[in-house]
Enzyme design. Structure first.
Site, PDB file in Angstrom:
ATOM      1  N   HIS A  84       0.851  -1.196   0.000  1.00 17.68           N
ATOM      2  CA  HIS A  84       0.000   0.000   0.000  1.00 17.68           C
ATOM      3  C   HIS A  84       0.881   1.238   0.000  1.00 17.68           C
ATOM      4  O   HIS A  84       1.889   1.299   0.692  1.00 17.68           O
ATOM      5  CB  HIS A  84      -0.929   0.017   1.216  1.00 17.68           C
ATOM      6  N   ASP A 163     -14.336   2.688   6.138  1.00 19.66           N
ATOM      7  CA  ASP A 163     -13.316   3.383   5.343  1.00 19.66           C
ATOM      8  C   ASP A 163     -13.896   3.830   3.992  1.00 19.66           C
ATOM      9  O   ASP A 163     -13.565   4.902   3.504  1.00 19.66           O
ATOM     10  CB  ASP A 163     -12.073   2.507   5.116  1.00 19.66           C
ATOM     11  N   ARG A 170     -13.314  12.362   3.273  1.00 16.80           N
ATOM     12  CA  ARG A 170     -12.031  13.065   3.468  1.00 16.80           C
ATOM     13  C   ARG A 170     -11.524  13.641   2.154  1.00 16.80           C
ATOM     14  O   ARG A 170     -10.918  14.710   2.119  1.00 16.80           O
ATOM     15  CB  ARG A 170     -10.976  12.104   4.050  1.00 16.80           C
ATOM     16  N   SER A 185      -7.107   4.495   8.063  1.00 14.01           N
ATOM     17  CA  SER A 185      -7.659   4.194   6.735  1.00 14.01           C
ATOM     18  C   SER A 185      -6.863   3.074   6.064  1.00 14.01           C
ATOM     19  O   SER A 185      -7.433   2.089   5.583  1.00 14.01           O
ATOM     20  CB  SER A 185      -7.617   5.475   5.892  1.00 14.01           C
ATOM     21  N   LYS A 189      -8.113  -1.261   6.011  1.00 10.77           N
ATOM     22  CA  LYS A 189      -8.295  -1.970   4.728  1.00 10.77           C
ATOM     23  C   LYS A 189      -7.361  -3.171   4.627  1.00 10.77           C
ATOM     24  O   LYS A 189      -7.736  -4.258   4.230  1.00 10.77           O
ATOM     25  CB  LYS A 189      -7.923  -1.050   3.556  1.00 10.77           C
TER      26      LYS A 189
HETATM   27  N1  URA Z   1      -4.234   5.684   1.366  1.00 11.91           N
HETATM   28  C1  URA Z   1      -5.350   5.317   2.066  1.00 11.91           C
HETATM   29  O1  URA Z   1      -5.899   4.246   1.844  1.00 11.91           O
HETATM   30  N2  URA Z   1      -5.817   6.141   2.996  1.00 11.91           N
HETATM   31  C2  URA Z   1      -5.255   7.329   3.282  1.00 11.91           C
HETATM   32  O2  URA Z   1      -5.731   8.018   4.153  1.00 11.91           O
HETATM   33  C3  URA Z   1      -4.107   7.717   2.546  1.00 11.91           C
HETATM   34  C4  URA Z   1      -3.614   6.877   1.593  1.00 11.91           C
END
Ligand code: URA
Length: 439
Positions: A84, A163, A170, A185, A189
């Site tokens: 990620h 999320d 956001r 966040s 996930k």
């Molecule tokens: N990636 C995400 O999934 N969430 C964030 O807040 C920033 C980057």
């Protein structure tokens, strides 16, 4: 409702530490629709200004994670690993590293996001492929991983619904650049995916949410602590987002760039070097970390050689084509923009710096991203970069090309885009792509 949302907002606004109960009531209330958008926006802004303690961040992550199910991947053999990124402009490595790693036998269960603020999102990129369906069921997700070692989905009503809603809010309420909100966040996930290991690409620089490398490292440490606390293996690259990554930013353009890289094509720009080189290198480095975490090689260096082999042999591209078939995407119909507008340099000199966040904002202006949750993205809209920081550029040489379906709109970005790039006489050495590895 057994609590008063405004009281919780007020407590956070005034700098108090929220309890696990207060966080759970508020977030789950928002997820089921009993707390409205305007109250969640106010709480997010209060968190943005007041921050959250470590225990509050953990409570938020836990609540968001358990707002849906944690996918049980015990029926999928082998080490499950994902990556990620904290977000950037032209940041498209997931589309390359997923196929590389899966083609070498490690399952890659990826839950991605859409564009966030000025940054692009993997789901929006993939959905620029006609027919590509990112909303598969949990059962389809598991079956694809068992059979083909790869599947890319978004947050759903079942997986991380909190999320899904908070992320979209956001995006349009200027509440992204908050360390606890980013941690919760990302980790909610990733922990919902049922992974064994995670590689993080934490960005710093003008196009990152955390501009300062020290802040990025702090974010990385917090993310890694949460991952380890949940028994996951984790490694992080701290990488440079002081300029866009690769040749393009914009959804179908980025898919086209990834396809070119997986077909081992090069694109030598006007400054005489391959403009795919940085995307390709970062994808390989991140793949190497994933393979190493998963035990596919005894060292990161050996894992890099494996990743390179998968890319050069075309096996990664075959896996990407398979990914498209899993999701019903018709890659051969990838749309191309009807219009292109070239912006040439108005002076000669060296590129001193690029304001990458503003370049991402220009992308939103041409509808490559959203300014409201209800906005519909133009999949072909985007920007091509012909030169990068440190390059020598002559007056009249191409700097940017802007693409999209609305000619007037793409032309309207000229002044704004020119202002993002500083040209001067001084020779500049660009910073390295990878600043640090934490593992
Ligand atoms: N990636 C995400 O999934 N969430 C964030 O807040 C920033 C980057």
């Amino acid at each position: 409702m057994s609590f008063l949302p405004a009281e919780i907002i007020k407590r956070k606004r005034n700098g108090f530490v929220l309890s696990e109960r207060e966080i759970a009531d508020f977030v789950l209330g928002y997820t089921d629709g009993s707390v409205p958008d305007y109250q969640m926006s106010a709480l997010l802004m209060a968190i943005y200004f007041q921050g959250m303690s470590e225990s509050e961040t953990l409570s938020l992550t836990k609540t968001m994670l358990h707002s849906g199910v944690v996918v049980d991947l015990s029926s999928v053999p082998n080490f499950k690993v994902d990556k990620h990124s904290t977000g950037g402009v032209g940041d498209k490595t997931s589309l390359i590293l997923g196929p590389i790693v899966a083609s070498l036998g490690l399952p890659v269960p990826m839950i991605s996001g859409r564009g966030l603020g000025h940054t692009g999102g993997t789901l929006d990129k993939l959905e620029s492929i006609p027919g590509f369906n990112t909303q598969l069921s949990i059962d389809q997700f598991i079956q694809s991983l068992r059979k083909d070692q790869i599947c890319f989905i978004g947050q759903t009503k079942e997986i991380c619904p909190a999320d899904k809603k908070i992320y979209a809010l956001r995006d349009v309420t200027a509440t992204i650049e908050s360390l606890p909100l980013i941690c919760a966040s990302i980790m909610s996930k990733k922990l919902a995916e049922g992974i064994d290991g995670l590689v993080l690409d934490v960005k710093f620089g003008s196009g990152a949410f955390m501009k300062d490398p020290v802040k990025s490292e702090e974010l990385a440490e917090r993310l890694m602590a949460i991952a380890r606390g949940h028994g996951k293996k984790v490694a992080t690259l701290i990488t440079n987002m002081d300029q866009p990554l690769g040749r393009y930013a914009g959804n179908s353009l980025e898919v086209a760039e990834c396809v070119s890289i997986m077909k081992n094509e090069v694109h030598v720009g006007p400054c005489g070097y391959d403009l795919y080189a940085d995307t390709r290198e970062l994808s390989l480095q991140l793949s190497a970390q994933m393979l190493w975490l998963g035990g596919a090689a005894a060292s990161v260096e050996k894992a890099y050689v494996l990743a390179l082999g998968a890319l050069e042999s075309g096996r990664a591209f075959e896996k990407f084509e398979q990914l498209c078939r899993i999701h019903s995407g018709r890659l051969s119909e990838l749309p191309k923009s009807p219009f292109r507008f070239d912006i040439e340099s108005s002076e000669s000199g060296f590129i001193q710096s690029m304001n990458t966040e503003s370049i991402g904002v220009a992308g939103i202006q041409i509808r490559a991203g959203r300014s409201k949750t209800t906005d519909v993205i133009e999949p072909t809209a985007g920007i091509e970069f012909h030169a990068k920081v440190g390059d020598r550029i002559e007056k009249g040489q191409p700097l940017f090309s802007v693409y999209g379906a609305d000619q007037a709109l793409i032309r309207s970005t000229e002044k704004f885009l020119r202002a993002t790039t500083l040209i001067g006489d001084q020779k500049v050495n660009p910073q390295p792509l990878i600043l640090k590895t934490l593992s």
